[in-house]
Write a protein that holds these residues in place. Sequence first.
Motif, PDB file in Angstrom:
ATOM      1  N   SER A 120       0.826  -1.494   0.255  1.00 24.92           N
ATOM      2  CA  SER A 120       0.081  -0.399  -0.666  1.00 24.92           C
ATOM      3  C   SER A 120       0.941   1.031   0.227  1.00 24.92           C
ATOM      4  O   SER A 120       2.054   0.902   0.660  1.00 24.92           O
ATOM      5  CB  SER A 120      -1.111   0.335   1.096  1.00 24.92           C
ATOM      6  OG  SER A 120      -0.049   0.332   2.509  1.00 24.92           O
ATOM      7  N   LEU A 121       0.451   2.495  -0.801  1.00 27.55           N
ATOM      8  CA  LEU A 121       1.104   3.615  -0.734  1.00 27.55           C
ATOM      9  C   LEU A 121       1.870   3.809   0.682  1.00 27.55           C
ATOM     10  O   LEU A 121       2.548   4.613   1.052  1.00 27.55           O
ATOM     11  CB  LEU A 121       0.234   4.642  -1.338  1.00 27.55           C
ATOM     12  CG  LEU A 121       0.934   6.256  -1.846  1.00 27.55           C
ATOM     13  CD1 LEU A 121       2.474   5.204  -2.383  1.00 27.55           C
ATOM     14  CD2 LEU A 121       0.375   7.128  -1.931  1.00 27.55           C
ATOM     15  N   VAL A 162      -4.344   0.578 -14.340  1.00 28.14           N
ATOM     16  CA  VAL A 162      -3.859   1.339 -13.390  1.00 28.14           C
ATOM     17  C   VAL A 162      -3.349   2.917 -13.786  1.00 28.14           C
ATOM     18  O   VAL A 162      -3.250   3.270 -15.017  1.00 28.14           O
ATOM     19  CB  VAL A 162      -2.391   0.750 -12.852  1.00 28.14           C
ATOM     20  CG1 VAL A 162      -1.549   2.119 -11.379  1.00 28.14           C
ATOM     21  CG2 VAL A 162      -2.347  -0.189 -11.733  1.00 28.14           C
ATOM     22  N   GLU A 191      -1.827   7.596 -10.709  1.00 20.75           N
ATOM     23  CA  GLU A 191      -1.528   6.442  -9.161  1.00 20.75           C
ATOM     24  C   GLU A 191      -0.372   5.849  -9.183  1.00 20.75           C
ATOM     25  O   GLU A 191       0.667   5.707  -8.359  1.00 20.75           O
ATOM     26  CB  GLU A 191      -2.397   5.510  -9.070  1.00 20.75           C
ATOM     27  CG  GLU A 191      -3.655   5.685  -8.424  1.00 20.75           C
ATOM     28  CD  GLU A 191      -4.625   4.660  -8.596  1.00 20.75           C
ATOM     29  OE1 GLU A 191      -3.839   3.466  -7.788  1.00 20.75           O
ATOM     30  OE2 GLU A 191      -6.432   4.871  -8.594  1.00 20.75           O
ATOM     31  N   ALA A 243       2.346   9.198  -8.327  1.00 15.20           N
ATOM     32  CA  ALA A 243       1.987   8.814  -7.093  1.00 15.20           C
ATOM     33  C   ALA A 243       3.183   7.865  -6.409  1.00 15.20           C
ATOM     34  O   ALA A 243       3.801   8.818  -4.948  1.00 15.20           O
ATOM     35  CB  ALA A 243       0.558   9.098  -6.684  1.00 15.20           C
ATOM     36  N   VAL A 244       3.424   7.426  -6.407  1.00 10.27           N
ATOM     37  CA  VAL A 244       3.791   5.766  -6.592  1.00 10.27           C
ATOM     38  C   VAL A 244       5.298   6.406  -6.541  1.00 10.27           C
ATOM     39  O   VAL A 244       6.571   6.406  -5.368  1.00 10.27           O
ATOM     40  CB  VAL A 244       4.355   4.428  -6.919  1.00 10.27           C
ATOM     41  CG1 VAL A 244       4.756   3.669  -6.636  1.00 10.27           C
ATOM     42  CG2 VAL A 244       3.039   4.018  -6.711  1.00 10.27           C
TER      43      VAL A 244
END
Length: 87
Positions: free
Chosen positions: A6-7, A34, A38, A41-42
């Motif tokens: 998870s982030l 995806v 997202e 963001a990772v």
Amino acid sequence: GEEEVSLGDLNMRLGILTRLDLGTRIYINADRSVPYGEVMAVMNRMRSEGYLKIGLVGLEDEGGAAPAGAGDVATAPPAAAAQDAAE
């Protein structure tokens, strides 16, 4: 590995898996479902922790060949990329 993270747990897991070595090369694998935001963001979370050697794993198309331009994509800032190339 191939495990999902998870982030919220990303920074802790990266620290454990890399033994806090910020020079570790890290690859991200995400399928087409995806959203781009997202994935970014990772990558931004990793970069904010100091991991600059981040690559994207290219997806294979249905014919079995990687799409044009796929593979390891350097995301380090130009100065860091130049230093990495000099090593």
